[in-house]
Write an enzyme that holds these catalytic residues in place. Sequence first.
Site, PDB file in Angstrom:
ATOM      1  N   THR A  28      37.198 -40.333 -59.735  1.00  4.45           N
ATOM      2  CA  THR A  28      37.801 -41.559 -60.751  1.00  4.45           C
ATOM      3  C   THR A  28      37.048 -42.160 -58.997  1.00  4.45           C
ATOM      4  OG1 THR A  28      39.460 -41.704 -59.459  1.00  4.45           O
ATOM      5  CG2 THR A  28      39.498 -40.803 -61.204  1.00  4.45           C
ATOM      6  N   ASP A  29      36.822 -43.384 -59.302  1.00  6.94           N
ATOM      7  CA  ASP A  29      36.613 -44.380 -58.520  1.00  6.94           C
ATOM      8  C   ASP A  29      38.325 -44.851 -57.522  1.00  6.94           C
ATOM      9  OD1 ASP A  29      35.822 -46.186 -56.345  1.00  6.94           O
ATOM     10  OD2 ASP A  29      35.222 -47.621 -57.548  1.00  6.94           O
ATOM     11  N   TRP A  30      37.726 -45.219 -56.428  1.00  7.95           N
ATOM     12  CA  TRP A  30      39.431 -45.578 -55.228  1.00  7.95           C
ATOM     13  C   TRP A  30      40.447 -46.252 -56.345  1.00  7.95           C
ATOM     14  CZ3 TRP A  30      38.452 -45.058 -49.757  1.00  7.95           C
ATOM     15  CH2 TRP A  30      39.778 -45.320 -49.543  1.00  7.95           C
ATOM     16  N   THR A  31      41.575 -45.585 -56.580  1.00  3.64           N
ATOM     17  CA  THR A  31      43.199 -45.458 -57.395  1.00  3.64           C
ATOM     18  C   THR A  31      42.397 -46.185 -58.568  1.00  3.64           C
ATOM     19  OG1 THR A  31      42.719 -47.387 -56.136  1.00  3.64           O
ATOM     20  CG2 THR A  31      44.325 -45.841 -55.077  1.00  3.64           C
ATOM     21  N   SER A  32      41.592 -45.499 -58.879  1.00  4.44           N
ATOM     22  CA  SER A  32      41.155 -46.362 -60.682  1.00  4.44           C
ATOM     23  C   SER A  32      41.943 -45.649 -61.527  1.00  4.44           C
ATOM     24  CB  SER A  32      39.792 -46.011 -60.711  1.00  4.44           C
ATOM     25  OG  SER A  32      39.355 -45.151 -60.908  1.00  4.44           O
TER      26      SER A  32
END
Length: 747
Positions: A293-297
């Site tokens: 995932t992207d950062w905290t997505s």
Amino acid sequence: MQKCFSLASMVAILMFTFTGSCVLSQTTVHQNLSASDIAKIDSLMSQMTLEEKIGQLNLFASGWDATGPMAGSNNEQLIREGKVGAILNAYTVDYVRALQRMAVDDSRLKIPLLFGYDVIHGHRTIFPIPLGQSCSWNLKMIEDAERVAAVEATAEGLNWTFAPMVDIARDPRWGRVMEGAGEDTWLGSKIAAARVKGFQGKDLKANNTLLACAKHFAAYGAPQGGRDYHTVDISQISLYEWYLPPFKACLDAGAGSIMTSFNEIGGVPSTCNKWLLTDLLRKEWGFKGFVVTDWTSTNELVDHGVAENFKDAARLALNAGVDMDMVGCTFLDYMAELLKEKKVTMGRIDTAARSILEAKALLGLFDDPYRYCSKTRQETEIMTPDHLSLARRMVSESCVLLQNQNQILPIPEGVGRVAIIGPLADSKKDMLGSWSGAGKWEKSVTLLEAVRERFGKKTQVFYEKGCNANDNDKSGFDAAVKLAMSADYIILALGENSWMSGEAASRTSIELPGVQNELAEVLAKTGKPIAVVLFNGRPLAITKLSGLPVAILEAWFGGTQAGNGIADVLFGDVNPAGKITMTFPRSGGQIPIFYNAKNTGRPFILTDTTDKYVSRYLDCSNDPLFPFGYGLSYTSFEYSNLEVATDVNKITVTVQVANTGSRDGEEVIQLYVRDKVGSLTRPVKELKGFEKALIKKGETKTISFILNTNDLAYYHTDMKKYWDPGEFEVFVGTNSAETISKSVTIK
Ligand code: BGC
């Protein structure tokens, strides 16, 4: 209830039955994995507890270089417990070794960690921003630059880069256009593949290659209003046609991982989009790597309004096809509970865990977890003279000469007093650009430093800042004008601060910020020759500036060697050949503006100024200030004798290009095609080929392109890709607007 099982699920079920464990069939294993790698992975999978499998699915940040909210803590303890699969933002041999030791010495199964980082345009030796690099149209040099980035990153313990960023972008308000390859899908796909090859090399197990991660999947480059993280709403055809191909190109080049994007597509955020991450990516495209995932997505699925809470978000993400959760802790905190509640399956957890182990095996981490931790390499392979010299050449190849009134450039021999003016002339901090990894701004060379060194003692070089890049203070104008009056030649360094582009750096106005236009105007009034050098991370609407009798060299943010590479162009040692890969609008109001637009039913014909009911603005012409593919040279080129021959499904295009000026020069010869009558509307032009050729002064070169009819294919309403026989216009030229063309019927 589902009545029939797919073959794949039946194989999985049989495997489950016969082995008595959840180990998946080896059909999921990468082709490059050796028999011993597979045996190692099989053995680990059979020993791992549920917690240890879930552990592999977490990517935690080391605390250096955070780019978003932090959700985790106590990472070291978690590593020792085998609950971490990868760490981001940790580099340098000592630091990586210490963290790796916790995993390898202290955790039960001794599974090494992946170490990821945003190596976007260099690691320590910083190259021009990717958008700048793309203006070189030099695929080999781009690949070489990524090779250097990989060598340096792996010399400091890293084995995974969150690059290439391959988001096609047509909106320069979006700050992340600096990270991509511009607006064109065809060129963007070639560059994407070159970058993957540069990072991953020929052998991922070599100690100087690292795993690439194509991002951000998908369509992150099309946020509404150009505002970062905003909603994306595009048709399926546009998605397939314009936004997906660079990702496919990365996978075809062997990219081992892919990152989800923050945005939604058609109401479904990418991080929980099963169609995107499973049906398309894995089933249709056959992707064998892992999805991060992207950062905290994952957590953000709650804010998107599709998950009730983080637990629900973890369920959605894993089930959609996410294998690793970046920073958010949602997999760590909730996956075991979700399994107990039968909201996720053991099979899905196994597949995800296995995909992470496979990446580790591909990198050779099971053979030697410290493979990327060589002190000797760290001391000898970073910022070497070769790396710096490639970076310098890349700077000069990335520069685009946008305007050259009165042949102000190159700087004439024997020039007297030189004034260097402007907020970007001596700002080391602004030279690297955003996403400059572990680059040290202190080590960058500014324009002032480089120009002074070049002139040596022969010519006096004076400097005034004039103003800041981004405020309204004009108190420095007088001193700047006074200096200009006393000088014979002015170099004016204008643009954006480097923080004004990159992530979370969208702008509504893309004009020169602050009072820089006014500074240029007052200096122009002195009547002295002015060469403007622009530093910026996006196309700017520089209509005012280009109305002045000045030369304009677009230099982007050039990185460590910015000043030196620009000076090479200013002094004429390098004849500029860069061509912009994003359209420069006249005004922000024209955005989105890109060369491969549709004709519309009411196209505006430039010569007809009387018809009101056509697709045009009342207050601005339709055409851009500088079109895609545009860039001048210190010499001139003439195109003639375009020939187009067709034979079965082959189209041969030849053209003669003459260097009619007084210097040798490189030219990017561009081939475009228009499908005149399609089953669907087609763009007015589409790039289908280019050649960057050195043509000596007085020389004429014959350039040939060979197209296949498949190159004319596009997605139709049935989402299949094929071409429509009929009439095509073939264009060849120096940019997307200045071309010569021929019609041809292809059956
Ligand atoms: C960015 C990614 C980046 C990640 C890790 C995110 O905010 O969108 O491109 O790879 O941070 O730094």
